[in-house]
Write a protein that holds these residues in place. Structure first.
Motif, PDB file in Angstrom:
ATOM      1  N   TRP A 121      -0.204   8.511  -5.384  1.00 41.47           N
ATOM      2  CA  TRP A 121      -1.458   9.087  -4.890  1.00 41.47           C
ATOM      3  C   TRP A 121      -2.050   8.220  -3.779  1.00 41.47           C
ATOM      4  O   TRP A 121      -2.471   8.735  -2.730  1.00 41.47           O
ATOM      5  CB  TRP A 121      -2.449   9.239  -6.051  1.00 41.47           C
ATOM      6  CG  TRP A 121      -3.813   9.669  -5.628  1.00 41.47           C
ATOM      7  CD1 TRP A 121      -4.139  10.514  -4.594  1.00 41.47           C
ATOM      8  CD2 TRP A 121      -5.056   9.290  -6.229  1.00 41.47           C
ATOM      9  NE1 TRP A 121      -5.505  10.679  -4.518  1.00 41.47           N
ATOM     10  CE2 TRP A 121      -6.081   9.937  -5.499  1.00 41.47           C
ATOM     11  CE3 TRP A 121      -5.380   8.471  -7.311  1.00 41.47           C
ATOM     12  CZ2 TRP A 121      -7.429   9.780  -5.829  1.00 41.47           C
ATOM     13  CZ3 TRP A 121      -6.727   8.322  -7.636  1.00 41.47           C
ATOM     14  CH2 TRP A 121      -7.739   8.974  -6.907  1.00 41.47           C
ATOM     15  N   GLN A 122      -2.090   6.919  -3.984  1.00 40.38           N
ATOM     16  CA  GLN A 122      -2.657   6.019  -2.974  1.00 40.38           C
ATOM     17  C   GLN A 122      -1.857   6.090  -1.670  1.00 40.38           C
ATOM     18  O   GLN A 122      -2.439   6.104  -0.578  1.00 40.38           O
ATOM     19  CB  GLN A 122      -2.679   4.589  -3.508  1.00 40.38           C
ATOM     20  CG  GLN A 122      -3.660   4.383  -4.652  1.00 40.38           C
ATOM     21  CD  GLN A 122      -3.572   2.994  -5.254  1.00 40.38           C
ATOM     22  OE1 GLN A 122      -2.611   2.263  -5.028  1.00 40.38           O
ATOM     23  NE2 GLN A 122      -4.589   2.616  -6.019  1.00 40.38           N
ATOM     24  N   LYS A 123      -0.541   6.172  -1.777  1.00 41.63           N
ATOM     25  CA  LYS A 123       0.294   6.259  -0.581  1.00 41.63           C
ATOM     26  C   LYS A 123       0.046   7.566   0.161  1.00 41.63           C
ATOM     27  O   LYS A 123      -0.136   7.569   1.396  1.00 41.63           O
ATOM     28  CB  LYS A 123       1.766   6.145  -0.967  1.00 41.63           C
ATOM     29  CG  LYS A 123       2.719   6.195   0.223  1.00 41.63           C
ATOM     30  CD  LYS A 123       4.168   6.265  -0.222  1.00 41.63           C
ATOM     31  CE  LYS A 123       4.516   7.621  -0.776  1.00 41.63           C
ATOM     32  NZ  LYS A 123       5.975   7.783  -1.065  1.00 41.63           N
ATOM     33  N   LEU A 124       0.033   8.680  -0.575  1.00 37.56           N
ATOM     34  CA  LEU A 124      -0.179   9.976   0.056  1.00 37.56           C
ATOM     35  C   LEU A 124      -1.561  10.070   0.700  1.00 37.56           C
ATOM     36  O   LEU A 124      -1.713  10.634   1.793  1.00 37.56           O
ATOM     37  CB  LEU A 124      -0.016  11.092  -0.983  1.00 37.56           C
ATOM     38  CG  LEU A 124       1.387  11.281  -1.563  1.00 37.56           C
ATOM     39  CD1 LEU A 124       1.348  12.306  -2.690  1.00 37.56           C
ATOM     40  CD2 LEU A 124       2.367  11.711  -0.480  1.00 37.56           C
ATOM     41  N   ASP A 125      -2.550   9.511   0.034  1.00 35.53           N
ATOM     42  CA  ASP A 125      -3.905   9.551   0.564  1.00 35.53           C
ATOM     43  C   ASP A 125      -3.995   8.800   1.892  1.00 35.53           C
ATOM     44  O   ASP A 125      -4.640   9.269   2.844  1.00 35.53           O
ATOM     45  CB  ASP A 125      -4.877   8.953  -0.454  1.00 35.53           C
ATOM     46  CG  ASP A 125      -6.329   9.134  -0.062  1.00 35.53           C
ATOM     47  OD1 ASP A 125      -6.901  10.191  -0.375  1.00 35.53           O
ATOM     48  OD2 ASP A 125      -6.886   8.211   0.590  1.00 35.53           O
ATOM     49  N   ARG A 126      -3.365   7.650   1.974  1.00 39.18           N
ATOM     50  CA  ARG A 126      -3.386   6.870   3.223  1.00 39.18           C
ATOM     51  C   ARG A 126      -2.674   7.610   4.355  1.00 39.18           C
ATOM     52  O   ARG A 126      -3.141   7.623   5.498  1.00 39.18           O
ATOM     53  CB  ARG A 126      -2.741   5.497   2.999  1.00 39.18           C
ATOM     54  CG  ARG A 126      -3.583   4.543   2.164  1.00 39.18           C
ATOM     55  CD  ARG A 126      -3.032   3.123   2.250  1.00 39.18           C
ATOM     56  NE  ARG A 126      -1.678   3.030   1.722  1.00 39.18           N
ATOM     57  CZ  ARG A 126      -1.383   2.726   0.468  1.00 39.18           C
ATOM     58  NH1 ARG A 126      -2.345   2.517  -0.407  1.00 39.18           N
ATOM     59  NH2 ARG A 126      -0.124   2.646   0.073  1.00 39.18           N
ATOM     60  N   ILE A 127      -1.553   8.227   4.035  1.00 39.41           N
ATOM     61  CA  ILE A 127      -0.801   8.961   5.061  1.00 39.41           C
ATOM     62  C   ILE A 127      -1.620  10.136   5.581  1.00 39.41           C
ATOM     63  O   ILE A 127      -1.705  10.372   6.792  1.00 39.41           O
ATOM     64  CB  ILE A 127       0.552   9.455   4.504  1.00 39.41           C
ATOM     65  CG1 ILE A 127       1.453   8.262   4.175  1.00 39.41           C
ATOM     66  CG2 ILE A 127       1.243  10.381   5.503  1.00 39.41           C
ATOM     67  CD1 ILE A 127       2.750   8.653   3.478  1.00 39.41           C
ATOM     68  N   LEU A 128      -2.241  10.895   4.664  1.00 44.65           N
ATOM     69  CA  LEU A 128      -3.022  12.053   5.083  1.00 44.65           C
ATOM     70  C   LEU A 128      -4.245  11.638   5.889  1.00 44.65           C
ATOM     71  O   LEU A 128      -4.619  12.298   6.862  1.00 44.65           O
ATOM     72  CB  LEU A 128      -3.447  12.877   3.861  1.00 44.65           C
ATOM     73  CG  LEU A 128      -4.217  14.177   4.160  1.00 44.65           C
ATOM     74  CD1 LEU A 128      -3.420  15.066   5.121  1.00 44.65           C
ATOM     75  CD2 LEU A 128      -4.517  14.939   2.870  1.00 44.65           C
ATOM     76  N   ASP A 129      -4.859  10.528   5.507  1.00 47.57           N
ATOM     77  CA  ASP A 129      -6.028  10.052   6.248  1.00 47.57           C
ATOM     78  C   ASP A 129      -5.662   9.722   7.693  1.00 47.57           C
ATOM     79  O   ASP A 129      -6.452   9.956   8.612  1.00 47.57           O
ATOM     80  CB  ASP A 129      -6.605   8.816   5.565  1.00 47.57           C
ATOM     81  CG  ASP A 129      -7.968   8.427   6.113  1.00 47.57           C
ATOM     82  OD1 ASP A 129      -8.928   9.208   5.910  1.00 47.57           O
ATOM     83  OD2 ASP A 129      -8.087   7.366   6.754  1.00 47.57           O
TER      84      ASP A 129
END
Length: 244
Positions: free
Chosen positions: A91-99
């Protein structure tokens, strides 16, 4: 990476004996009565109306189709990846990429606002998933994640035992539902006309899901730059009903 996600999905289905009562939670997740703040956003429709890009039902249908196509290409990979691997690290990885991927401030703030609300509500409502609350407690106030909507939705779907195909269709459905609801409040179409439009566009939406589903986040991209630009102009509107 995609093959690994497929194997993870198969293993998760074998290991998890889904409680039938979770189906009620799955339906509630898609219920418009869940107070996640989705109806406060028009996905750029309000700005498009004031820019005279949308002025009637035909224009609205075109707008909705382009919006769904853009959502499928840009956001479904994040929903898919989060559903397949609903863990804190992923989740943390995906959130950073989307941001880093979202290209306008209005869209970014809308995604964070909706995702934060969804995570807060889900952690309070779905008490059968204690990991949701623990994940939120770890991240809130830390600045580690921004709580973007698509990964949060995928995480919740994965923990609720929803398969990846259903979660991706659900995300497209919610987008379609919310933008058409916004159109009724903007007096662009009546309630009956909105229901007819939603049913008509559903067939197009299904073809888009089949086209864009089960893709990795490395393939996510913007397909409707004009809609993205129009949404970015929302903060400049003299008067507005929606947050985005």
């Amino acid at each position: 990476m995609e093959q690994d996600l497929v194997e993870t999905e198969k293993r998760r289905k074998r290991e998890i004996n889904i409680d039938p009562s979770l189906q009620w939670s799955q339906w509630q997740l898609l219920d418009s009565i869940l107070p996640t703040g989705g109806f406060a956003h028009s996905f750029g429709l309000e700005a498009a109306i004031q820019a005279r890009l949308v002025s009637g039902p035909d224009d609205l249908q075109t707008f909705v189709i382009h919006l769904l196509e853009n959502t499928g290409n840009l956001l479904l990979p994040f929903v898919y990846s989060a559903t397949m691997n609903p863990t804190l690290d992923n989740w943390q990885k995906l959130d950073r990429i989307l941001d880093a991927t979202l290209s306008n401030e209005v869209g970014r703030k809308a995604s964070v606002s909706q995702g934060s609300s969804l995570m807060r509500v889900a952690a309070s409502v779905f008490t059968e998933l204690p990991s949701l609350k623990s994940m939120r407690d770890v991240c809130i106030g830390s600045g580690v994640v921004s709580f973007h909507h698509a990964p949060v939705f995928g995480i919740i779907c994965g923990l609720l035992g929803m398969d990846s195909g259903t979660s991706q269709r659900a995300y497209i459905f919610m987008t379609m539902r919310d933008v058409i609801s916004a159109a009724t409040r903007l007096n662009l179409v009546g309630p009956l006309g909105a229901a007819v439009l939603q049913h008509r566009v559903a067939y197009v939406a299904e073809s888009m899901v089949k086209k864009w589903m089960d893709r990795s986040v490395e393939d996510a991209c913007q397909t409707a730059p004009l809609l993205d630009t129009i949404q970015g102009c929302h903060t400049y509107l003299f008067s507005r009903l929606f947050c985005s």
